[in-house]
Design an enzyme around this catalytic site. Structure first.
Site, PDB file in Angstrom:
ATOM      1  N   LYS A 297     -13.609  -4.015   1.334  1.00  0.00           N
ATOM      2  CA  LYS A 297     -14.426  -2.823   1.036  1.00  0.00           C
ATOM      3  C   LYS A 297     -15.935  -3.085   1.109  1.00  0.00           C
ATOM      4  O   LYS A 297     -16.697  -2.186   1.464  1.00  0.00           O
ATOM      5  CB  LYS A 297     -14.083  -2.278  -0.351  1.00  0.00           C
ATOM      6  CG  LYS A 297     -12.778  -1.514  -0.408  1.00  0.00           C
ATOM      7  CD  LYS A 297     -12.633  -0.901  -1.796  1.00  0.00           C
ATOM      8  CE  LYS A 297     -11.363  -0.086  -1.914  1.00  0.00           C
ATOM      9  NZ  LYS A 297     -11.313   0.683  -3.175  1.00  0.00           N
TER      10      LYS A 297
ATOM     11  N   ASN B 246     -14.406   2.801   1.616  1.00  0.00           N
ATOM     12  CA  ASN B 246     -12.938   2.821   1.607  1.00  0.00           C
ATOM     13  C   ASN B 246     -12.364   3.726   2.701  1.00  0.00           C
ATOM     14  O   ASN B 246     -11.162   3.783   2.884  1.00  0.00           O
ATOM     15  CB  ASN B 246     -12.385   3.228   0.226  1.00  0.00           C
ATOM     16  CG  ASN B 246     -12.417   4.716   0.002  1.00  0.00           C
ATOM     17  OD1 ASN B 246     -13.269   5.409   0.541  1.00  0.00           O
ATOM     18  ND2 ASN B 246     -11.492   5.223  -0.789  1.00  0.00           N
TER      19      ASN B 246
ATOM     20  N   ASN C 150     -18.256  -4.377 -20.572  1.00  0.00           N
ATOM     21  CA  ASN C 150     -17.439  -5.266 -19.739  1.00  0.00           C
ATOM     22  C   ASN C 150     -17.221  -6.587 -20.459  1.00  0.00           C
ATOM     23  O   ASN C 150     -18.057  -7.015 -21.250  1.00  0.00           O
ATOM     24  CB  ASN C 150     -18.141  -5.523 -18.397  1.00  0.00           C
ATOM     25  CG  ASN C 150     -17.227  -6.198 -17.397  1.00  0.00           C
ATOM     26  OD1 ASN C 150     -16.090  -5.778 -17.198  1.00  0.00           O
ATOM     27  ND2 ASN C 150     -17.703  -7.262 -16.769  1.00  0.00           N
TER      28      ASN C 150
ATOM     29  N   SER D   6       0.831  -1.215   0.000  1.00  0.00           N
ATOM     30  CA  SER D   6       0.000   0.000   0.000  1.00  0.00           C
ATOM     31  C   SER D   6       0.864   1.263   0.000  1.00  0.00           C
ATOM     32  O   SER D   6       1.839   1.375   0.742  1.00  0.00           O
ATOM     33  CB  SER D   6      -0.897   0.000   1.245  1.00  0.00           C
ATOM     34  OG  SER D   6      -1.567   1.243   1.322  1.00  0.00           O
TER      35      SER D   6
ATOM     36  N   ASP E  50     -13.526   7.100  -3.337  1.00  0.00           N
ATOM     37  CA  ASP E  50     -13.058   6.777  -4.695  1.00  0.00           C
ATOM     38  C   ASP E  50     -13.806   7.612  -5.737  1.00  0.00           C
ATOM     39  O   ASP E  50     -13.213   8.079  -6.713  1.00  0.00           O
ATOM     40  CB  ASP E  50     -13.267   5.291  -5.005  1.00  0.00           C
ATOM     41  CG  ASP E  50     -12.262   4.414  -4.273  1.00  0.00           C
ATOM     42  OD1 ASP E  50     -11.162   4.903  -3.952  1.00  0.00           O
ATOM     43  OD2 ASP E  50     -12.577   3.239  -4.026  1.00  0.00           O
TER      44      ASP E  50
ATOM     45  N   GLY F 225     -15.820  -3.254  -8.827  1.00  0.00           N
ATOM     46  CA  GLY F 225     -15.985  -2.271  -7.755  1.00  0.00           C
ATOM     47  C   GLY F 225     -15.545  -0.869  -8.165  1.00  0.00           C
ATOM     48  O   GLY F 225     -16.220   0.126  -7.862  1.00  0.00           O
ATOM     49  N   ALA F 226     -14.425  -0.777  -8.879  1.00  0.00           N
ATOM     50  CA  ALA F 226     -13.928   0.541  -9.291  1.00  0.00           C
ATOM     51  C   ALA F 226     -14.914   1.188 -10.267  1.00  0.00           C
ATOM     52  O   ALA F 226     -15.172   2.392 -10.198  1.00  0.00           O
ATOM     53  CB  ALA F 226     -12.553   0.400  -9.935  1.00  0.00           C
TER      54      ALA F 226
ATOM     55  N   THR G  18      -9.171  -1.402   2.352  1.00  0.00           N
ATOM     56  CA  THR G  18      -8.881  -1.814   0.981  1.00  0.00           C
ATOM     57  C   THR G  18      -9.132  -3.313   0.809  1.00  0.00           C
ATOM     58  O   THR G  18      -9.707  -3.957   1.692  1.00  0.00           O
ATOM     59  CB  THR G  18      -7.451  -1.356   0.577  1.00  0.00           C
ATOM     60  OG1 THR G  18      -7.290  -1.602  -0.821  1.00  0.00           O
ATOM     61  CG2 THR G  18      -6.362  -2.066   1.351  1.00  0.00           C
TER      62      THR G  18
HETATM   63  P1  ATR Z   1     -12.092  -3.683  -9.046  1.00  0.00           P
HETATM   64  O1  ATR Z   1     -12.695  -3.582  -7.679  1.00  0.00           O
HETATM   65  O2  ATR Z   1     -10.674  -3.195  -9.134  1.00  0.00           O
HETATM   66  O3  ATR Z   1     -12.963  -3.074 -10.102  1.00  0.00           O
HETATM   67  P2  ATR Z   1     -13.025  -6.319  -9.792  1.00  0.00           P
HETATM   68  O4  ATR Z   1     -14.330  -6.093  -9.101  1.00  0.00           O
HETATM   69  O5  ATR Z   1     -12.344  -7.644  -9.633  1.00  0.00           O
HETATM   70  O6  ATR Z   1     -11.934  -5.251  -9.331  1.00  0.00           O
HETATM   71  O7  ATR Z   1     -13.221  -5.996 -11.357  1.00  0.00           O
HETATM   72  C1  ATR Z   1     -12.190  -6.171 -12.286  1.00  0.00           C
HETATM   73  C2  ATR Z   1     -12.670  -5.664 -13.653  1.00  0.00           C
HETATM   74  O8  ATR Z   1     -11.608  -5.844 -14.590  1.00  0.00           O
HETATM   75  C3  ATR Z   1     -13.869  -6.417 -14.193  1.00  0.00           C
HETATM   76  O9  ATR Z   1     -14.637  -5.547 -14.994  1.00  0.00           O
HETATM   77  C4  ATR Z   1     -13.182  -7.502 -15.051  1.00  0.00           C
HETATM   78  O10 ATR Z   1     -13.998  -8.043 -16.063  1.00  0.00           O
HETATM   79  P3  ATR Z   1     -14.944  -9.337 -15.767  1.00  0.00           P
HETATM   80  O11 ATR Z   1     -16.143  -8.821 -15.018  1.00  0.00           O
HETATM   81  O12 ATR Z   1     -15.260  -9.882 -17.095  1.00  0.00           O
HETATM   82  O13 ATR Z   1     -14.097 -10.276 -14.918  1.00  0.00           O
HETATM   83  C5  ATR Z   1     -12.077  -6.683 -15.656  1.00  0.00           C
HETATM   84  N1  ATR Z   1     -10.975  -7.499 -16.184  1.00  0.00           N
HETATM   85  C6  ATR Z   1     -10.025  -8.140 -15.469  1.00  0.00           C
HETATM   86  N2  ATR Z   1      -9.169  -8.773 -16.302  1.00  0.00           N
HETATM   87  C7  ATR Z   1      -9.597  -8.514 -17.569  1.00  0.00           C
HETATM   88  C8  ATR Z   1      -9.128  -8.867 -18.887  1.00  0.00           C
HETATM   89  N3  ATR Z   1      -8.051  -9.624 -19.049  1.00  0.00           N
HETATM   90  N4  ATR Z   1      -9.812  -8.407 -19.959  1.00  0.00           N
HETATM   91  C9  ATR Z   1     -10.905  -7.627 -19.806  1.00  0.00           C
HETATM   92  N5  ATR Z   1     -11.397  -7.260 -18.587  1.00  0.00           N
HETATM   93  C10 ATR Z   1     -10.754  -7.691 -17.492  1.00  0.00           C
END
Ligand code: ATR
Length: 267
Positions: A65, A86, A148, A14, A101, A128-129, A61
């Site tokens: 969260k 957060n 997505n 972090s 965020d 989440g982001a 984190t």
């Molecule tokens: P965060 O809280 O950082 O948003 P998360 O909830 O795990 O983390 O979400 C990760 C995001 O990155 C999701 O939209 C994921 O897509 P999926 O819902 O299809 O899993 C996306 N992501 C991660 N790896 C990816 C990849 N190789 N190609 C496209 N999207 C990806």
């Protein structure tokens, strides 16, 4: 002494302790911000224990969260709608859950000179982001389209926030958006050779591109967007501003954002 910290697991990487300790020192505040490793099984006990020991505020984190929500005495609107906390502030013995965020993301945008009201924004990702980003954009009256990899998640997020979802990347027409935001982890170190989108993307390049990934400082996505003529906003901005918003919630003071940025610049 103002006791602050971040809980998560793992927590060793972090950047928040460097950022917040630099801010405390810059304002000559008697305080300390520590990184505290808390595993999921011990979350409730750890949080209650830290506040009993006199902590005034905590950042939360991965992976806590969402799990932290039911422990809060009150939730700020952002945390309730986004469904994640957060930042926790202790007020009169109560734990108030916030989500900085969204405000951090928006401050990165407006500081760069982007006006979100009425803007057409394309958001990649539905995790989440993305929830914080879509919340912030809707709040600022932007018009949002979510894409997505897993379409069902985009559809669910879009229907919850009353925005549109699409199931394939509209490559030829992405130029009609004013801003493209990457909330996925694609391009994050050690996979910095990857990018969520390739440029050029049709006859027009979107004017603005924002990548939430902050390792590396300039992702391939941002580098190529910049080369194609777009204005770019880096994930480090959102990281610094979400921290600045938390710092203000805890101290009531304007955060020294340049000091906070410099503290993590070379990390
Ligand atoms: P965060 O809280 O950082 O948003 P998360 O909830 O795990 O983390 O979400 C990760 C995001 O990155 C999701 O939209 C994921 O897509 P999926 O819902 O299809 O899993 C996306 N992501 C991660 N790896 C990816 C990849 N190789 N190609 C496209 N999207 C990806």
């Amino acid at each position: 002494m103002l006791k602050l910290g971040v809980i998560g697991y793992p927590i060793g990487h972090s950047l928040s302790p460097r950022m917040h300790n630099a801010a405390l020192r810059a304002l000559s505040l008697d305080g300390e911000y520590s990184a505290i490793a808390v595993e999921s099984a011990g979350l409730t006990e750890a949080v209650r224990g830290l506040f009993a020991q006199g902590f005034a505020g905590l950042n939360v984190t991965i992976p806590h969260k969402q799990a932290i929500l039911p422990l809060m005495d009150e939730l700020a609107n952002s945390a309730r709608v986004i469904g994640a906390v957060n930042t926790i502030v202790k007020v009169d013995g109560c734990m108030i859950g916030h989500n900085t965020d969204a405000a951090g993301f928006m401050r990165g945008l407006t500081n760069a000179g982007f006006n979100p009201a009425g803007a057409r924004v394309f958001v990649m990702g539905a995790g989440g982001a993305a929830r914080a980003v879509v919340y912030a954009l809707c709040d600022a009256r932007a018009s949002v389209v979510v894409w997505n990899r897993t379409y069902e998640r985009a559809e669910r997020l879009a229907s919850e926030f009353g925005v549109d979802a699409i199931d394939c990347l509209p490559m030829g027409t992405l130029g009609r958006f004013d801003l493209i935001v990457n909330t996925t982890s694609v391009g994050m170190s050690p996979h910095q050779d990857q990018t969520p989108l390739q440029f050029p993307m049709g006859e027009r390049t979107p004017q603005w591109v924002y990548d939430l990934v902050y390792r590396p400082r300039e992702t391939r996505f941002l580098r190529e967007a910049r080369a194609a003529g777009a204005r770019t906003i880096a994930g480090l901005d959102m990281l610094v501003y979400q921290g600045a918003e938390a710092f203000t919630l805890w101290t009531g003071l304007a955060a020294p954002v340049d000091v906070m940025r410099n503290a993590i610049m070379d990390s």
